[in-house]
Write a protein that holds these residues in place. Structure first.
Motif, PDB file in Angstrom:
ATOM      1  N   PHE A  51       0.898  -0.995  -0.011  1.00  0.00           N
ATOM      2  CA  PHE A  51      -0.247   0.022   0.019  1.00  0.00           C
ATOM      3  C   PHE A  51       0.811   1.273  -0.073  1.00  0.00           C
ATOM      4  CE2 PHE A  51      -2.598  -3.403   1.819  1.00  0.00           C
ATOM      5  CZ  PHE A  51      -4.044  -3.144   1.263  1.00  0.00           C
ATOM      6  N   ARG A  52       0.794   2.094  -1.154  1.00  0.00           N
ATOM      7  CA  ARG A  52       1.790   3.230  -1.142  1.00  0.00           C
ATOM      8  C   ARG A  52       1.072   4.430  -1.017  1.00  0.00           C
ATOM      9  NH1 ARG A  52       5.263   2.185  -6.454  1.00  0.00           N
ATOM     10  NH2 ARG A  52       3.595   0.920  -7.065  1.00  0.00           N
ATOM     11  N   ASP A  53       1.533   5.785  -0.934  1.00  0.00           N
ATOM     12  CA  ASP A  53       1.069   6.974  -0.961  1.00  0.00           C
ATOM     13  C   ASP A  53       0.658   7.314  -2.485  1.00  0.00           C
ATOM     14  OD1 ASP A  53       1.033   7.433   1.682  1.00  0.00           O
ATOM     15  OD2 ASP A  53       3.186   7.979   1.599  1.00  0.00           O
ATOM     16  N   LEU A  54      -0.555   7.928  -2.629  1.00  0.00           N
ATOM     17  CA  LEU A  54      -0.629   8.693  -4.048  1.00  0.00           C
ATOM     18  C   LEU A  54       0.366   9.711  -4.446  1.00  0.00           C
ATOM     19  CD1 LEU A  54      -4.468   8.574  -3.992  1.00  0.00           C
ATOM     20  CD2 LEU A  54      -3.146   7.001  -5.061  1.00  0.00           C
ATOM     21  N   ASN A  55       1.117   9.321  -5.546  1.00  0.00           N
ATOM     22  CA  ASN A  55       2.165  10.466  -5.874  1.00  0.00           C
ATOM     23  C   ASN A  55       1.954  10.471  -7.615  1.00  0.00           C
ATOM     24  OD1 ASN A  55       4.319  11.755  -6.409  1.00  0.00           O
ATOM     25  ND2 ASN A  55       5.587  10.446  -5.284  1.00  0.00           N
ATOM     26  N   ALA A  56       1.739  11.523  -7.812  1.00  0.00           N
ATOM     27  CA  ALA A  56       1.512  12.051  -9.419  1.00  0.00           C
ATOM     28  C   ALA A  56       2.811  11.508 -10.216  1.00  0.00           C
ATOM     29  CB  ALA A  56       1.289  13.511  -9.495  1.00  0.00           C
ATOM     30  N   GLU A  57       3.990  11.681  -9.355  1.00  0.00           N
ATOM     31  CA  GLU A  57       5.170  11.314 -10.091  1.00  0.00           C
ATOM     32  C   GLU A  57       5.631   9.724 -10.273  1.00  0.00           C
ATOM     33  OE1 GLU A  57       8.267  13.520  -8.255  1.00  0.00           O
ATOM     34  OE2 GLU A  57       7.300  15.810  -8.956  1.00  0.00           O
ATOM     35  N   ASP A  58       4.753   9.075  -9.530  1.00  0.00           N
ATOM     36  CA  ASP A  58       4.840   7.581  -9.596  1.00  0.00           C
ATOM     37  C   ASP A  58       4.804   7.023 -10.761  1.00  0.00           C
ATOM     38  OD1 ASP A  58       5.119   4.767  -9.166  1.00  0.00           O
ATOM     39  OD2 ASP A  58       4.060   4.882  -7.268  1.00  0.00           O
ATOM     40  N   PRO A  59       5.766   6.419 -11.616  1.00  0.00           N
ATOM     41  CA  PRO A  59       5.421   5.868 -13.022  1.00  0.00           C
ATOM     42  C   PRO A  59       4.708   4.610 -12.871  1.00  0.00           C
ATOM     43  CG  PRO A  59       7.618   5.389 -12.236  1.00  0.00           C
ATOM     44  CD  PRO A  59       7.163   6.400 -11.100  1.00  0.00           C
ATOM     45  N   ASP A  60       4.543   4.030 -11.678  1.00  0.00           N
ATOM     46  CA  ASP A  60       3.861   2.803 -11.696  1.00  0.00           C
ATOM     47  C   ASP A  60       3.051   2.492 -10.587  1.00  0.00           C
ATOM     48  OD1 ASP A  60       3.270   0.054 -12.274  1.00  0.00           O
ATOM     49  OD2 ASP A  60       5.186  -0.711 -11.265  1.00  0.00           O
ATOM     50  N   PRO A  61       1.851   3.061 -10.704  1.00  0.00           N
ATOM     51  CA  PRO A  61       1.039   2.981  -9.551  1.00  0.00           C
ATOM     52  C   PRO A  61       0.220   1.765  -9.149  1.00  0.00           C
ATOM     53  CG  PRO A  61      -0.182   4.041 -11.326  1.00  0.00           C
ATOM     54  CD  PRO A  61       1.106   3.705 -11.905  1.00  0.00           C
ATOM     55  N   GLU A  62       0.536   0.828  -9.968  1.00  0.00           N
ATOM     56  CA  GLU A  62       0.149  -0.675  -9.790  1.00  0.00           C
ATOM     57  C   GLU A  62      -1.151  -0.420  -9.771  1.00  0.00           C
ATOM     58  OE1 GLU A  62       2.209  -2.812  -6.865  1.00  0.00           O
ATOM     59  OE2 GLU A  62       4.056  -2.216  -7.807  1.00  0.00           O
ATOM     60  N   VAL A  63      -1.988  -0.304 -10.765  1.00  0.00           N
ATOM     61  CA  VAL A  63      -3.529  -0.408 -10.674  1.00  0.00           C
ATOM     62  C   VAL A  63      -3.722  -1.700 -11.425  1.00  0.00           C
ATOM     63  CG1 VAL A  63      -5.601   0.495 -11.724  1.00  0.00           C
ATOM     64  CG2 VAL A  63      -3.966   2.097 -10.821  1.00  0.00           C
ATOM     65  N   THR A  64      -4.752  -2.500 -10.711  1.00  0.00           N
ATOM     66  CA  THR A  64      -5.182  -3.669 -11.159  1.00  0.00           C
ATOM     67  C   THR A  64      -6.485  -3.646 -11.832  1.00  0.00           C
ATOM     68  OG1 THR A  64      -3.926  -4.850  -9.348  1.00  0.00           O
ATOM     69  CG2 THR A  64      -5.768  -6.064 -10.724  1.00  0.00           C
ATOM     70  N   GLN A  65      -6.601  -4.322 -13.357  1.00  0.00           N
ATOM     71  CA  GLN A  65      -7.936  -4.146 -13.672  1.00  0.00           C
ATOM     72  C   GLN A  65      -8.317  -5.462 -13.947  1.00  0.00           C
ATOM     73  OE1 GLN A  65      -7.922  -1.158 -17.179  1.00  0.00           O
ATOM     74  NE2 GLN A  65      -5.789  -1.011 -16.981  1.00  0.00           N
ATOM     75  N   ILE A  66      -9.668  -5.467 -13.667  1.00  0.00           N
ATOM     76  CA  ILE A  66     -10.375  -6.791 -13.732  1.00  0.00           C
ATOM     77  C   ILE A  66     -11.858  -6.799 -14.421  1.00  0.00           C
ATOM     78  CG2 ILE A  66     -11.584  -8.759 -12.376  1.00  0.00           C
ATOM     79  CD1 ILE A  66      -9.770  -7.953  -9.850  1.00  0.00           C
ATOM     80  N   GLU A  67     -12.147  -7.407 -15.524  1.00  0.00           N
ATOM     81  CA  GLU A  67     -13.236  -7.299 -16.415  1.00  0.00           C
ATOM     82  C   GLU A  67     -14.247  -8.037 -15.447  1.00  0.00           C
ATOM     83  OE1 GLU A  67     -14.874  -8.684 -20.768  1.00  0.00           O
ATOM     84  OE2 GLU A  67     -13.157  -9.458 -19.908  1.00  0.00           O
ATOM     85  N   SER A  68     -15.490  -6.940 -15.441  1.00  0.00           N
ATOM     86  CA  SER A  68     -16.542  -7.421 -14.322  1.00  0.00           C
ATOM     87  C   SER A  68     -17.844  -7.164 -15.045  1.00  0.00           C
ATOM     88  CB  SER A  68     -16.490  -6.421 -13.372  1.00  0.00           C
ATOM     89  OG  SER A  68     -15.134  -6.414 -12.549  1.00  0.00           O
ATOM     90  N   PHE A  69     -19.020  -7.765 -14.549  1.00  0.00           N
ATOM     91  CA  PHE A  69     -20.244  -7.753 -14.922  1.00  0.00           C
ATOM     92  C   PHE A  69     -20.850  -6.627 -14.475  1.00  0.00           C
ATOM     93  CE2 PHE A  69     -24.758  -8.734 -13.926  1.00  0.00           C
ATOM     94  CZ  PHE A  69     -25.059  -9.096 -15.478  1.00  0.00           C
ATOM     95  N   CYS A  70     -21.285  -5.934 -15.650  1.00  0.00           N
ATOM     96  CA  CYS A  70     -22.263  -4.627 -15.274  1.00  0.00           C
ATOM     97  C   CYS A  70     -23.686  -4.827 -14.902  1.00  0.00           C
ATOM     98  CB  CYS A  70     -22.498  -3.689 -16.566  1.00  0.00           C
ATOM     99  SG  CYS A  70     -23.199  -2.215 -16.378  1.00  0.00           S
TER     100      CYS A  70
END
Length: 452
Positions: free
Chosen positions: A10-29
């Motif tokens: 768990f890291r602080d939000l930082n606009a200069e972070d090139p790798d915020p490690e956002v995970t994307q999952i296909e989900s049912f709407c």
């Protein structure tokens, strides 16, 4: 950053972070029944906890949904916040509420039950706005099918809107058995003038709501499973097995990044006081270090209040044991800090003041980029005053008040039966409210009979 260097989970939000490690999952709407995309971000809210921010969007119908969930363990105690909403600044207070938070407004006999809404980061006004939006939903259909019910709902919405316009003073009560709800103090670092926080011990039913079962409960249920200790305090149950000659180690999660870590625990004796348990955790992933002290015994018969004069170098060298139930006050600076703000620690008078400066310096008002109720200039001026105390330019009185009686301040007098001139110690009978917060009022210690 080298390839072998570990990043916090768990890291602080930082606009200069090139790798915020956002995970994307296909989900049912749930709106159009097609597939959308859910994005997960593990981050930290300063002075609160690790959280998981989830954002769903559907490119087919445009439906969007956002929510927040806790990313750490439950707190050791539940929490209740009671806020008197009187001024516009109260409507702008930031609020972090978990899935287990119930919301009530006594003046309207209005309540939103726990687990009926997802956790979120919002404001006091945002809570009202969400309630109004929820009640307004499908009103057009109700007007046609159930006009009497629709009229009653419209009347109640008008009362909520009146609160939003502050036409009258009102009370907001937030209760969270998980202990993971937070209300911003716009007067920080001073005591909040209109908001009271109360910590309480969970009962068995509330523990079971969180999925917490103690060893005895698991055994009595005859499930065949080993006993489970509350995740809020993995050291629970270890004290009885700990001796003064050994250091016990148990696995836990880092309180900063939630990565696996080890906590070392040792029993030690403080002269002229009692035995305490010192715990230290070092995280190899993010480098976070934490030290904590817990009483090795139970709650004392009386509460204790220490008044310590801090005027010279010798005063700073006093050993201080501050338990989690001990509050701290500095009348000269109008500072009032609750017991759990600094946690339990064994340090010196100087160390206690430096820890206070460190927490204030890292407060969101000074480090964040989001709007806040706290004036950063006022906070910086207050920190400067504390630094002047440490530099010997300002004398203060340090007041430590522990209703549990598990705190200690070193006596500089050679005769341990008499306190020195710079230390005043008062033992007192606890009030009903203090016993309630410590969970004593519900304890039954008499009238038991031998079943055999």
């Amino acid at each position: 950053m080298t390839s072998t260097e570990k990043k916090p989970l768990f890291r602080d939000l930082n606009a200069e972070d090139p790798d915020p490690e956002v995970t994307q999952i296909e989900s049912f709407c749930v709106n159009c029944y097609a597939n959308g995309m859910t994005r997960l971000l593990l981050t930290r809210i300063p002075h609160y906890k690790n959280v998981v921010i989830m954002s769903f969007s559907c490119e087919h119908c445009g439906f969007e949904n956002n929510e927040i969930q806790g990313g750490g363990a439950f707190a050791e105690l539940g929490v209740r916040w009671k806020l008197q909403v009187e001024e516009p600044i109260d409507l702008n207070r930031q609020v972090v509420k978990s899935d287990f938070t119930s919301v009530s407004i006594p003046e309207l006999d209005f309540e939103i039950p726990a687990k009926s809404q997802k956790g979120e980061v919002t404001t006091v006004e945002g809570i009202l706005a969400r309630a109004i939006d929820g009640l307004s939903q499908d009103q057009e259909l109700r007007v046609k099918q159930h006009p009497d019910t629709a009229a009653q709902i419209d009347q109640f919405i008008s009362r909520l809107q009146a609160l939003r316009r502050l036409e009258t003073k009102w009370t907001l009560v937030l209760e969270d058995v998980s202990g993971n709800t937070f209300v911003e103090n716009p007067s920080a670092p001073h005591k909040d003038p209109r908001c009271v926080r109360t910590d309480f011990n969970r009962d068995n039913e509330q523990n079971h709501t969180l999925g917490i079962y103690l060893n005895d409960e698991m055994k009595s249920a005859d499930t065949g499973l080993p006993g489970v200790v509350s995740p809020a305090d993995p050291s629970q149950g270890c004290y009885e097995r700990l001796s003064a000659e050994e250091v016990m180690q148990f696995p836990t999660n880092c309180p900063d990044c939630n990565a696996p870590a080890d906590t070392n625990m040792k029993l030690t004796k403080i002269p002229h006081f009692k035995e305490v348990v010192i715990m230290a955790t070092v995280c190899d992933s993010c480098g976070h270090r934490t030290n904590e002290v817990k009483s090795g015994g139970g709650i004392e018969e009386k509460g204790v209040r220490f008044e310590v004069r801090i005027a010279n170098k010798e005063d700073f060298s006093r050993d201080v044991l501050k338990s989690e139930t001990c509050s701290m006050q500095i009348p000269e600076l109008d500072l009032d800090v609750g017991g759990r703000a600094l946690g339990g620690r064994f340090t010196t008078a100087e160390g206690l003041l430096r820890s206070t400066i460190e927490q204030l310096a890292n407060a969101p008002a000074l480090t964040g980029d989001a709007p806040t109720c706290v004036d950063s200039d006022t906070m910086n001026q207050f920190i400067t005053k504390l630094e002047e105390v440490i530099d010997g330019k300002r004398a203060i009185t340090l007041i430590l008040d522990d209703p549990a009686g598990n705190s200690y301040v070193q006596n500089l007098n050679d005769d341990p039966t008499h306190y020195d001139d710079g230390l005043k110690v008062t033992y007192y009978e606890r009030s009903f409210e203090q016993n309630e917060e410590l969970g004593i009022n519900d304890m039954k210690t008499e009238g038991y009979e031998d079943a055999s």
